[in-house]
Scaffold this motif. Structure first.
Motif, PDB file in Angstrom:
ATOM      1  N   UNK A 175       0.867  -1.187   0.000  1.00 56.38           N
ATOM      2  CA  UNK A 175       0.000   0.000   0.000  1.00 56.38           C
ATOM      3  C   UNK A 175       0.901   1.233   0.000  1.00 56.38           C
ATOM      4  N   UNK A 176       1.007   1.881  -1.148  1.00 55.03           N
ATOM      5  CA  UNK A 176       1.927   3.006  -1.283  1.00 55.03           C
ATOM      6  C   UNK A 176       1.417   4.284  -0.614  1.00 55.03           C
ATOM      7  N   UNK A 177       0.214   4.240  -0.058  1.00 57.97           N
ATOM      8  CA  UNK A 177      -0.278   5.408   0.676  1.00 57.97           C
ATOM      9  C   UNK A 177       0.578   5.665   1.918  1.00 57.97           C
ATOM     10  N   UNK A 178       1.359   4.659   2.327  1.00 57.07           N
ATOM     11  CA  UNK A 178       2.309   4.835   3.430  1.00 57.07           C
ATOM     12  C   UNK A 178       3.264   5.987   3.142  1.00 57.07           C
ATOM     13  N   UNK A 179       3.523   6.207   1.843  1.00 56.18           N
ATOM     14  CA  UNK A 179       4.451   7.268   1.433  1.00 56.18           C
ATOM     15  C   UNK A 179       3.710   8.478   0.859  1.00 56.18           C
ATOM     16  N   UNK A 180       2.415   8.532   1.128  1.00 52.82           N
ATOM     17  CA  UNK A 180       1.560   9.613   0.608  1.00 52.82           C
ATOM     18  C   UNK A 180       1.515   9.619  -0.920  1.00 52.82           C
ATOM     19  N   UNK A 181       1.579   8.429  -1.498  1.00 53.61           N
ATOM     20  CA  UNK A 181       1.433   8.292  -2.944  1.00 53.61           C
ATOM     21  C   UNK A 181      -0.027   7.978  -3.246  1.00 53.61           C
ATOM     22  N   UNK A 182      -0.723   8.837  -3.978  1.00 54.23           N
ATOM     23  CA  UNK A 182      -2.130   8.581  -4.315  1.00 54.23           C
ATOM     24  C   UNK A 182      -2.315   7.268  -5.067  1.00 54.23           C
ATOM     25  N   UNK A 183      -3.458   6.663  -4.894  1.00 57.63           N
ATOM     26  CA  UNK A 183      -3.728   5.324  -5.418  1.00 57.63           C
ATOM     27  C   UNK A 183      -3.582   5.227  -6.929  1.00 57.63           C
TER      28      UNK A 183
END
Length: 364
Positions: A175-183
């Motif tokens: 889940x790349x939202x860990x790095x504040x990367x939008x889905x």
């Protein structure tokens, strides 16, 4: 054949799995395989279930009397055809242990450069006079070694590390939202420990050329990305708000699977980057440079792109092309998986090792 392996497999699963799979594959082909290593209980169980005998042991240094004695005892009690050693500690100990025995000694080489005839330490490893053959991870490494060895150049061969597509189909995307990367982002991942030969500066220059793509993100995975000169390049980048540093991670496959493309911007010194092979198994297209062995396994314009070294323009051009052509991304995903299933499969690698070992024995 009766094969004795001296290896280090007490590491992360991703690191030792292809190597360990080769040893188990040889056992499944009907050969008698013994591995002397320091392995965790799970790995010992996997070896044993595949019919591999395991001896506990790992050298403490490049010349470890305890290890040498243990190997010599094993060789004197068993009629081995092959001894195979895999790294800078196991190779010299195996070399000295094999003196006086008829067994063939084969060693592994995974990098280009750093091997010189005028360097005394080279005669503890690849140039050890007891060595009968060298298995190289790529043709780039093979040609480098052949220039250095004094004799038996025809016994220096390339055998690619085999992979199993099932390893990667079981990987769940991070889940790349860990790095504040939008889905819905198009994420470029670069997974290396930063040092000059890895070309991180080139990647950051390429990122500047891609800053106009609004939902493109750059994920830098590995040690030392936050140090100079990289920290300065990031701070001054047009994409600085979309460049994410993770530091060292144990979940690199999960991060690669969640990304849109992997870029390996190396400028020198590559054997065959594990990240490239893993990306192919995970179905993530790759953009790599011509240095080292990556270009041997990536079919240019089919399973990825191969670009010149030190060319941020070329990297940016290929990333931009993939960004605008999702159908090409899908095609490259399929081609990469086909390559892993076939030519680069673990089963194929074990067969290649068996054929090479037999050739050495018959040439005696």
């Amino acid at each position: 054949m009766k094969i004795f392996v001296f290896a280090s497999t007490y590491a992360s699963l991703n690191s030792y799995r292809p190597e360990a799979e080769t040893f188990m594959g040889l056992a499944r082909l009907g050969h008698e395989v013994t591995v002397m290593t320091k392995a965790n209980p799970e790995q010992v169980s996997r070896y044993q279930s595949a019919g591999v005998r395991v001896i506990e042991g790992e050298p403490k240094k490049k010349i470890c009397i305890e290890s040498i004695k243990k190997i010599r005892k094993e060789l004197s009690e068993n009629d081995y055809d092959i001894v195979y050693a895999t790294n800078s500690k196991t190779i010299p100990n195996a070399g000295f242990a094999c003196i006086g025995f008829k067994v063939k000694l084969v060693v592994y080489r995974g990098t280009t450069g750093g091997l010189y005839r005028h360097d005394p330490t080279a005669y503890l490893t690849i140039l050890h006079p007891r060595v009968d053959g060298v298995v190289c991870v790529s043709n780039a490494v093979k040609e480098d070694v052949r220039q250095r060895v004094w004799k038996k150049k025809d016994q220096v061969v390339t055998i690619y590390k085999g992979h199993n597509i099932q390893w990667y189909q079981d990987v769940v995307s991070a889940d790349l939202s860990e790095f504040n990367i939008p889905k819905e982002s198009f994420t470029v991942i670069c997974a290396v420990n930063a040092r000059p030969s890895k070309g991180i500066s080139v990647m950051l220059e390429a990122a500047n050329l891609l800053a106009d793509l609004p939902n493109l993100q750059l994920l830098l995975v590995g040690r030392n990305m936050d140090k100079k000169p990289y920290s300065d390049l990031i701070a001054n980048s047009k994409m600085r708000d979309r460049i994410h540093l993770t530091g060292y991670r144990h979940d690199v496959p999960e991060l690669v699977k969640a990304s849109s493309v992997l870029v390996q911007p190396s400028i020198s010194g590559e054997g065959l980057p594990r990240a490239v092979m893993e990306a192919m198994g995970l179905g993530t297209p790759v953009v790599i440079t011509t240095t080292g062995g990556g270009k041997e396994v990536v079919d240019n314009e089919k399973s990825g792109f191969v670009v010149p070294v030190k060319s941020p323009q070329a990297i940016a051009e290929k990333v931009r092309y993939l960004y605008h052509h999702p159908e090409i991304v899908q095609m490259m995903t399929q081609r990469s998986e086909e390559k892993i299933r076939g030519e680069l499969s673990a089963e194929n690698t074990a067969v290649n090792y068996a054929q090479y070992f037999k050739k050495l024995i018959l040439n005696d």
